[in-house]
Enzyme design. Structure first.
Site, PDB file in Angstrom:
ATOM      1  N   ARG A   1     -34.836  39.290  45.877  1.00 33.47           N
ATOM      2  CA  ARG A   1     -35.271  37.882  46.003  1.00 33.47           C
ATOM      3  C   ARG A   1     -36.526  37.731  46.878  1.00 33.47           C
ATOM      4  NH1 ARG A   1     -30.507  33.692  47.003  1.00 33.47           N
ATOM      5  NH2 ARG A   1     -29.772  35.158  48.548  1.00 33.47           N
TER       6      ARG A   1
ATOM      7  N   LYS B   1     -32.515  20.613  41.268  1.00 37.16           N
ATOM      8  CA  LYS B   1     -32.202  21.078  42.632  1.00 37.16           C
ATOM      9  C   LYS B   1     -33.470  21.163  43.471  1.00 37.16           C
ATOM     10  CE  LYS B   1     -31.586  25.575  43.857  1.00 37.16           C
ATOM     11  NZ  LYS B   1     -30.947  26.907  43.822  1.00 37.16           N
TER      12      LYS B   1
HETATM   13  C1  R5P Z   1     -31.969  30.466  42.978  1.00 37.14           C
HETATM   14  O1  R5P Z   1     -33.044  30.386  42.466  1.00 37.14           O
HETATM   15  C2  R5P Z   1     -30.845  31.263  42.441  1.00 37.14           C
HETATM   16  O2  R5P Z   1     -30.792  31.223  41.048  1.00 37.14           O
HETATM   17  C3  R5P Z   1     -29.520  30.784  43.012  1.00 37.14           C
HETATM   18  O3  R5P Z   1     -29.310  29.441  42.608  1.00 37.14           O
HETATM   19  C4  R5P Z   1     -29.542  30.870  44.505  1.00 37.14           C
HETATM   20  O4  R5P Z   1     -29.933  32.150  44.893  1.00 37.14           O
HETATM   21  C5  R5P Z   1     -28.172  30.568  45.040  1.00 37.14           C
HETATM   22  O5  R5P Z   1     -28.222  30.564  46.419  1.00 37.14           O
HETATM   23  P1  R5P Z   1     -27.110  29.785  47.238  1.00 37.14           P
HETATM   24  O6  R5P Z   1     -25.775  30.207  46.724  1.00 37.14           O
HETATM   25  O7  R5P Z   1     -27.345  30.219  48.657  1.00 37.14           O
HETATM   26  O8  R5P Z   1     -27.359  28.317  47.060  1.00 37.14           O
END
Ligand code: R5P
Length: 253
Positions: free
Chosen positions: A46, A142
């Site tokens: 990431r 989001k």
């Molecule tokens: C973001 O772009 C990914 O697809 C996931 O939505 C994200 O990594 C999820 O992170 P968390 O569970 O901390 O919200």
């Protein structure tokens, strides 16, 4: 001899990464002609760029290390950003786990579900599953406010170039949320809550990589999720979808 090595690099990621590097290097030292490396979940993927000044581009460093250790091929699942694969100079394959997840959903349902992406980035995953199951899909909007804080809104995407449903279609539906990664669970908790608020009959959660930190599982169930399932790219209570068949399919090619 051509060898296949499979090792995920989830928590403890540094230990697992070192183990992977030692394995690759040792296999080469012991005479393996070719080592195909399957890393179902690539830790540090990431961090494909410097988000803040002075940060390391960790994904690039990890790619260099795997290659330097002697890997001849790199295979992974739903890499967070495809550009991470450009850090490798060896052949790479990014397998989609959506077929395996769709198969799992198909066995569990008795009516057409609504597949929901918790953000626009995950929409292609939802589309892939919806196509296999021949059902509707949509996405939520989001905004990330911090590492563990997100704000989610439902959006009416009708009229966009995508063939999607509108907000009213959530009502009375069995919703399945799909994401690549669940880390803190912030994204999914919001998505579950909003789908319930808009009248979904039930909300189940699926992901490829269950990182699940900071009590994510508990918070997702507390938000009202019916179930939480993931692939076994990482080992967790949710890891009920096996990637073995998907790996075998790629290796056969
Ligand atoms: C973001 O772009 C990914 O697809 C996931 O939505 C994200 O990594 C999820 O992170 P968390 O569970 O901390 O919200």
């Amino acid at each position: 001899m051509k060898l296949l090595l499979s090792q995920s690099t989830g928590y403890p990621q540094d230990e697992n990464l070192m183990e992977l590097l030692f394995l690759i290097s040792n296999l080469k030292d012991l005479g393996a002609k070719k080592v195909r490396v399957v890393v179902p979940y690539m830790g540090y993927a990431r961090q494909e760029k410097r988000f803040h000044d002075g940060e390391a581009v960790s994904a690039k460093i990890v790619a260099n290390l795997i290659q330097f250790a002697g890997a001849d091929e790199f295979i992974t699942f739903n890499i967070h950003e495809k550009c991470v694969l450009d850090f490798f100079d060896i052949p790479t394959t990014n397998i989609s786990a959506m077929g395996a997840i769709a198969e799992y959903i198909d066995e569990k349902i008795d009516e057409k579900p609504l597949i929901v992406a918790p953000d626009k980035g995950a929409y292609p995953f939802a589309q892939e599953i919806a196509e296999i199951l021949d059902c509707e899909c949509t996405y939520l909007s989001k905004v990330r406010l911090g590492p563990d804080k997100v704000e989610t809104r439902i959006v009416d995407v009708e009229g966009s170039s995508d063939e999607t449903v509108n907000v009213d279609s959530v009502k009375g539906k069995k919703a399945f949320i799909i994401d690549d990664i669940i880390a803190t669970g912030g994204t999914i908790v919001n998505a579950v809550k909003i789908l319930k608020e808009y009248g979904a009959k039930s909300v189940d959660v699926c992901c490829v990589h269950p990182i699940l930190v900071n009590g994510a599982t508990m918070r997702i169930y507390a938000a009202g999720a019916n179930s939480l399932i993931s692939t076994n790219s990482l080992s967790a209570d949710s890891s009920r979808v096996s990637l073995a068949k998907s790996i075998a399919n790629v290796l056969r090619d």
